[in-house]
Each structure stands twice: as structure tokens, then as C-alpha cells.
Motif scaffolding. Structure first.
Motif, short mmCIF file in Angstrom:
data_model
loop_
_atom_site.label_atom_id
_atom_site.label_comp_id
_atom_site.label_asym_id
_atom_site.label_seq_id
_atom_site.Cartn_x
_atom_site.Cartn_y
_atom_site.Cartn_z
N PRO A 1 -10.38 -18.05 -21.92
CA PRO A 1 -11.55 -18.96 -21.11
C PRO A 1 -11.60 -18.68 -19.59
CG PRO A 1 -10.33 -20.14 -22.76
CD PRO A 1 -9.66 -19.11 -22.70
N PHE A 2 -10.30 -18.32 -19.09
CA PHE A 2 -10.49 -18.26 -17.63
C PHE A 2 -10.89 -16.89 -17.22
CE2 PHE A 2 -6.71 -15.78 -18.57
CZ PHE A 2 -6.50 -14.59 -17.89
N LEU A 3 -10.74 -15.90 -18.02
CA LEU A 3 -11.73 -14.58 -17.78
C LEU A 3 -13.17 -14.76 -18.24
CD1 LEU A 3 -11.79 -11.74 -17.22
CD2 LEU A 3 -11.24 -11.18 -19.47
N HIS B 1 -14.79 -17.52 -17.82
CA HIS B 1 -15.64 -18.19 -16.69
C HIS B 1 -15.84 -17.28 -15.43
CE1 HIS B 1 -15.71 -22.29 -18.13
NE2 HIS B 1 -14.66 -22.37 -18.49
N GLY B 2 -14.85 -16.50 -15.25
CA GLY B 2 -14.81 -15.39 -14.38
C GLY B 2 -16.19 -14.54 -14.35
N ILE B 3 -16.34 -14.09 -15.64
CA ILE B 3 -17.61 -13.14 -15.95
C ILE B 3 -18.93 -14.03 -15.63
CG2 ILE B 3 -18.74 -12.23 -17.97
CD1 ILE B 3 -15.98 -11.25 -18.84
N LEU B 4 -18.94 -15.28 -16.04
CA LEU B 4 -20.16 -16.11 -15.91
C LEU B 4 -20.31 -16.15 -14.60
CD1 LEU B 4 -19.95 -18.43 -19.07
CD2 LEU B 4 -20.94 -16.36 -18.82
N ALA B 5 -19.47 -16.71 -13.66
CA ALA B 5 -19.28 -17.07 -12.36
C ALA B 5 -20.00 -15.68 -11.61
CB ALA B 5 -18.09 -17.30 -11.73
N GLN C 1 -13.56 -23.57 -12.37
CA GLN C 1 -12.72 -23.92 -13.88
C GLN C 1 -11.94 -22.40 -13.92
OE1 GLN C 1 -15.34 -25.30 -16.97
NE2 GLN C 1 -16.84 -24.91 -15.51
N ALA C 2 -12.56 -21.31 -13.74
CA ALA C 2 -11.81 -19.80 -13.93
C ALA C 2 -10.33 -19.79 -13.07
CB ALA C 2 -12.65 -18.97 -13.68
N LEU C 3 -10.48 -20.35 -11.77
CA LEU C 3 -9.27 -20.41 -10.94
C LEU C 3 -8.37 -21.52 -11.35
CD1 LEU C 3 -10.93 -20.14 -7.43
CD2 LEU C 3 -9.60 -18.36 -8.78
N GLU C 4 -8.78 -22.62 -11.82
CA GLU C 4 -8.00 -23.71 -12.35
C GLU C 4 -7.17 -23.20 -13.36
OE1 GLU C 4 -7.88 -28.47 -13.88
OE2 GLU C 4 -9.88 -27.54 -13.20
N LEU C 5 -7.79 -22.52 -14.42
CA LEU C 5 -7.08 -21.82 -15.47
C LEU C 5 -6.26 -20.87 -15.02
CD1 LEU C 5 -9.99 -22.04 -18.04
CD2 LEU C 5 -8.15 -23.60 -18.02
N PHE C 6 -6.62 -20.02 -14.43
CA PHE C 6 -5.80 -18.74 -13.94
C PHE C 6 -4.64 -19.15 -13.13
CE2 PHE C 6 -5.40 -15.40 -10.61
CZ PHE C 6 -5.18 -14.44 -11.39
#
Length: 337
Positions: free
Chosen positions: A145-147, A149-153, A182-187
């Protein structure tokens, strides 16, 4: 007897229309009712990356109609074979006869289409890396999911910068920030647990987050004109962190579909004209500082200037992606803070 005209029920209307119990046309990001009343328009589907489920009666879908729908969707998307597999997986899951079928989040689908059609190119260097960023990275994102979110961001930020519909740019920027947070929080939770299983999505996200930071709006501070330079330095420091992330799983990545990312075989073109003059002037200024100041680290700065010259020669050789700037930061000597 007067027949009642058929109409389509609004099942995914905004919160305001549901509260007022009026029909919502479901336009995104703002429906017509909220636009006319100048009220905040919010959709429940924005609360999560996962598609929400809704109870509805299952409908029989024939194999022929499902096949035709798959072909139409793939034609509209204009994506490659690997991405088509992702689309088929999504469609097969959504069309299976179940009592609770998921509903599509069209904003996320729009951002994924943006990635597959355009945004992936901002990270790619050539045709070999095109395949990685366009197909392999989204496939990894399905289970990370973190990746995703990164793609969508990054896709949302790309649209915020380039969309011809200027009225939607603010909405795209808001989506970009939400997905990036959200991506950074998971990363961050995974940084201390880098292993073979997550090495590929971690490396891919590291590249995405650096480019996102490069492309993010930086507000100019009139009272502190050096603030923009400080922001750029922070981006460069972040870029150097990518090198530390790549070193550990390099062996794992080199034997996978992600291998082209680490294979640097671009041609360098000799510098000419103004570019050559600038580099020569930098070398001369560095030597002069070394003669005037015994504490000046002449060799360190000479190495930095040399790397800068190499990156410029890559640009003259035809490499035009922003990864050139990232690579220069990665190759800086450790003595440079």
C-alpha cells in the motif's frame, strides 16, 4: 394512466446531497448541487484507498459480455500487457457473483491511468526502464500500500502541475498531499526492516518520493530569499538517502525485473559552449579558493564539480529526465554536508 419516467438512482452521492435527501449527479470533485449552493462536497469513497463495499443484488454476467467489457476497458486505458493483467484481475473480482461487490473509486482509477499513460516517464530513462516503471512497479504496489499511495501521489502532483483544467489543479494537489502523507507513514514503519521481500517496492518508492519532493510547490519567502536554497538542499540530502537504501538489496534487485533501474549505460557527450565555460570557471574558482584558504577542501569540491560536469554531459547526450539531478546528489562526496 401516466407512466412514470425511468430514472437512475444515485447510490454514491455526496454527503451533503444525502443529508438533504436530493438526487446527486455524482460529479467529482464537486457535484452540481453543491456547486450551485457553494457548499463543501465530500464523498465517502475518499476515506480509504481500498474500494468500499455496497450491498446490492447480484446480476448474471455472461462470459461474452464480460469479455467484451474487458476489451473495451483495455482499449480505453491504452496500457501494456502487464497492466492489462491488473485490469482483468480487478474486473474479474468485481464481476464475480457475490452478495457484496466493491465499487470503483474513480479518482484513484484516474490517477493510475495517469501513471500508466504519462507519469511513469518522469522516472524512466529509456525503453528498458519504461517497462519497470510502467508495469513492474504498479504490480508490486498491489501488495504494498505505501507504494500504491506513492504512485497515486506523484500522479496527482503531475496533474496538478500539467492539467489543462486549471480549476481542478487545487483538488489534484490536495489528493497528492493526502496520498503522500499516507505513503510516508507506512514507509517509515518499514525502514528498519529492509529485506528481500520488500526491497523492490522500497527502492521504487524511494525514487518516487525524491521526485515528488522535487516537484512539490515551494513557497517563496520574501524575507528569507535563501529559503528556496535550503529546500533544495533538503531534496538533495533526501536523494543521497536513496543510495543507502539501494546498497543493501542491490543483489536481489539485479536478478529481478527491476534490474534496469540499476544499469546505467547512457552516453556522455562532450561539453561545449557556455556549459564548458561554466565548468572551467568553477574549477578555476575552486583552485583560487584553495590558494587563499588553507582550510578549503579543494579536492572535495573538485570531485563535486567533476560529477556536475558528468551530469551536464548526460543532458547533452540526450538524457532529459529529472533523474539526472537526483544522480548528481547521490554521487556527491560524503564530505559535502
Amino acid at each position: 394512466m401516466v407512466l412514470r419516467r425511468a430514472h437512475r438512482k444515485s447510490r454514491h452521492g455526496c454527503a451533503e446531497c444525502k443529508r438533504r435527501r436530493v438526487k446527486c449527479d455524482e460529479n467529482r470533485p464537486t457535484c452540481s448541487n453543491c456547486a450551485n449552493r457553494d457548499t463543501v462536497c465530500e464523498y465517502e469513497s475518499l476515506t480509504s484507498l481500498l474500494w468500499t463495499s455496497e450491498q446490492r443484488a447480484s446480476r448474471h454476467v455472461t462470459r461474452a459480455s464480460r469479455s467484451n467489457r474487458d476489451q473495451r476497458t483495455e482499449t480505453i486505458l491504452g496500457v501494456g500487457a502487464n497492466t492489462q493483467g491488473i485490469v482483468r484481475q480487478i474486473l474479474s473480482e468485481s464481476s464475480a457473483p457475490t452478495s457484496s461487490a466493491p465499487t470503483l473509486n474513480l479518482q484513484h482509477m484516474e490517477l493510475m491511468m495517469q501513471w500508466c499513460n504519462s507519469t511513469y516517464q518522469t522516472l524512466s530513462r529509456n525503453e528498458r526502464t519504461d517497462t519497470v516503471w510502467r508495469h513492474a512497479v504498479p504490480e508490486e504496489a498491489l501488495s504494498n500500500p505505501f507504494l500504491m499511495h506513492g504512485i497515486l501521489a506523484l500522479s496527482a502532483l503531475h496533474l496538478a502541475r500539467t492539467s489543462p483544467e486549471k480549476t481542478r489543479r487545487a483538488a489534484y494537489l490536495e489528493q497528492a498531499m493526502a496520498h503522500q502523507n499516507q505513503a510516508l507513514e507506512l514507509f517509515r514503519d518499514l525502514l528498519c526492516d529492509l529485506n528481500k521481500a520488500n526491497s523492490k517496492p522500497m527502492v521504487a518508492f524511494a525514487g518516487i518520493v525524491v521526485l515528488y519532493t522535487f516537484g512539490s510547490p515551494h513557497i517563496r519567502d520574501v524575507q528569507d530569499p535563501w529559503a528556496c536554497i535550503d529546500s533544495l538542499c533538503q531534496v538533495l540530502v533526501l536523494s543521497r538517502g536513496v543510495l543507502q537504501l539501494i546498497r543493501y538489496p542491490a543483489d536481489t534487485i539485479s536478478g529481478s525485473a527491476f534490474a534496469p533501474i540499476l544499469q546505467l549505460d547512457e552516453s556522455y557527450a562532450p561539453l561545449q559552449g557556455e556549459a564548458k565555460t561554466i565548468i572551467d570557471d568553477l574549477y578555476e574558482a575552486n583552485n583560487l579558493c584553495g590558494l587563499q584558504d588553507a582550510n578549503h577542501e579543494t579536492e572535495v569540491y573538485a570531485s563535486t564539480i567533476g560529477n556536475f560536469a558528468k551530469m551536464l554531459s548526460l543532458v547533452h547526450g540526450g538524457v532529459t529526465t529529472s533523474t539526472v539531478a537526483i544522480r548528481w546528489a547521490i554521487k556527491l562526496p560524503q564530505e559535502i554536508p
